[in-house]
Scaffold this motif. Structure first.
Motif: not given
Lengths: 335, 335
Positions: B115-116, A251, B333, B186-189, B181, B130, A186, B128, B173, B191, A114, B176, B134
């Motif tokens: 973060g996203g 996700t 989902l 870094g965090f992606f899926h 890590l 998937p 990250g 929601v 999650l 978060k 990200q 994940l 998780l």
């Protein structure tokens, strides 16, 4: 269709349609005030923008001179910037770098991080670093700007969400990569603002140079006017852009205007710098250095320092820089 | 001054000023169409919004009923969402989790992750997922929305850039986290989209509950109406929000509208669940589980599953939920 964003004193700039030869442009203000607004309403905006592009290229509209120095990044700020790592030879070359991990070398699922998207640099914006000892590097990449993609999207949904293609410089502070990765949270400090070519264009307008969800053109890299590399973005891209989008949406939903990068363009070979005119070379310094370590026992090519200039562009068969040049010089924050 | 964003069919919603008791609101459309526009022009917008708030609270304006279910997150999409980890007892408790690293436990510099921010959830939006395996967790946090901050900013610059304060749920999650890590990127899926309380308010309007760049209020957490925690966000916050902003701006500028989180609110204690009514407890399940592992040899509290509900709110001395409640239910989902 080629789009760009001109400075107008507002954070998001003004959307313009640019002629195919990059010589002229015309305001798209009556269709969408800025590129994000066009992305938010693409089904309506896209045909109108295409029509304007056809008129401009047919000289039915004179427009104005397009000055790439007056352009922002196509999206001067975006709601999301995700960078993937799709070229295995890049991962293979940098895995030996201190702080990198064996797990980075994976070919089952693409790695994504990200990135910061609040401040995306213009093609000619300076690279400003807080100190000169951070091992400043560039990464020449291809990126796509997408429409909304739902969580759990298929490859077909992902592919059809690709709205625009561009070229970018994922500026990297290699010395901070080690810290960022050891922290386990990250990339953060190691990845300051990313810079973009002035032009983003539709996949359709790329013709045969866009196929299989990949850009099939060399990315030419020059540092202080010396050729460092011209790897072809269509070669060795193990994961295509549909794969990257599917992975990013595992996700979560992805919003319209999300930018996804393919990672440092990298082709397999055993060359080192200096490069012959027909050499392939490298789209980042880190790869050049690891090749030197393997061949000579030590790295020779220095990282960027204040005063250095890097030029990144995708070139077509006729030698034209179709997205315009990224051309950035390095400055210290204190200067 | 309390601000919220109501749904209006547009991605950024409509900015409203909300009465102090959260009962009524009035459109701020004549000042700024949405909160990002207000952040872009805060020097002009802020006094006008304050004046409107005073009129509303003095009943000089009737306004309309404020329905928190009609609200988006204050910024339904933002250009940046950075989450810090400012509470040492959170890091101490989760360091024993599989995949976490000793280096995470550091008190010199705050850890941050990118973060996203393209899709921020409303307070009552479903979570929601998937799949149901998780290890879904919540993280009750305090966040600030800031004005532009230059690279290399001082603590004073950072502190004065804090425009608004809110409460958020950093959905995680946990299963994940390990993958993310180990990948090293870094965090992606792990978060997915973060959820926000409906209200963001100025530090000044928090009075004595905002001091030393910290929110001094308990964050009350209930899962399926059972109290899981009420740690005080002002206790054990090793790094304050000025520290977090300074760290975030080490190698780059931060744009107006950047959101920075303080990390899971966590107070030192040796309690486990179930919690007594005056207990402190936990603002995430992972901490509750590690406390159980230490005491009983195994974790007892399950992660969230479809159908579960989590409620997160900051409560003042009178027991009022001053930012409104985050109240989310979990869905698959495929449902």
């Amino acid at each position: 269709m080629k789009l760009a964003t001109l400075r107008n004193g507002r954070p998001d700039g003004q959307l313009v349609v640019v002629s195919n030869d990059l010589a002229r442009c015309v305001s798209a203000g009556r269709i969408a005030p800025n590129l994000q607004a066009a992305m938010d309403d693409w089904e309506r905006a896209e045909p109108a923008l295409e029509a304007l592009a056809i008129q401009l290229d047919a000289d039915e509209i004179t427009g104005q001179v397009f000055d790439p120095k007056a352009a922002h990044a196509p999206l001067p700020r975006a709601y999301q910037w995700i960078d993937g790592s799709a070229y295995m030879s890049h991962l293979e070359r940098v895995r030996s770098l201190k702080g990198s991990k064996d797990e980075e070398l994976q070919s089952i699922r693409p790695l994504l991080y990200q990135g910061g998207s609040d401040s995306l640099l213009a093609a000619t914006a300076p690279i400003v670093v807080p100190s000169d000892d951070l091992a400043l590097d560039f990464e020449g990449e291809v990126g796509v700007i997408i429409g909304a993609v739902p969580m759990g999207a298929t490859r077909e949904q992902a592919s059809s969400a690709i709205r625009l293609v561009t070229v970018l410089n994922d500026v990297s502070l290699r010395r901070l990569v080690v810290d960022d990765l050891q922290n386990g949270f990250g990339f953060f400090h190691a990845k300051p603002s990313t810079a973009f070519a002035p032009i983003a264009m539709t996949p359709a307008s790329l013709g045969a140079n866009w196929r299989d969800n990949r850009l099939h053109l060399p990315i030419r890299i020059e540092v202080n006017d010396k050729l460092y590399g011209q790897p072809n973005a269509g070669i060795g891209m193990h994961f295509d852009f549909a794969d990257l989008i599917v992975e990013a949406a595992r996700t979560r939903n992805l919003s319209a205007g999300t930018i996804i990068g393919g990672g440092t363009v990298s082709n397999p070979h055993d060359q080192t710098l200096p490069l012959k005119s027909d050499g392939i070379g490298f789209a980042c310094i880190a790869e050049a250095r690891t090749a030197e370590k393997a061949k000579y026992g030590r790295a020779r090519t220095p990282f960027l320092k204040p005063g250095d200039q890097v030029r990144i562009r995708a070139v077509d068969a006729a030698g034209h820089s179709i997205f315009g040049d990224i051309e950035q010089s390095v400055f210290l924050l204190s200067d």
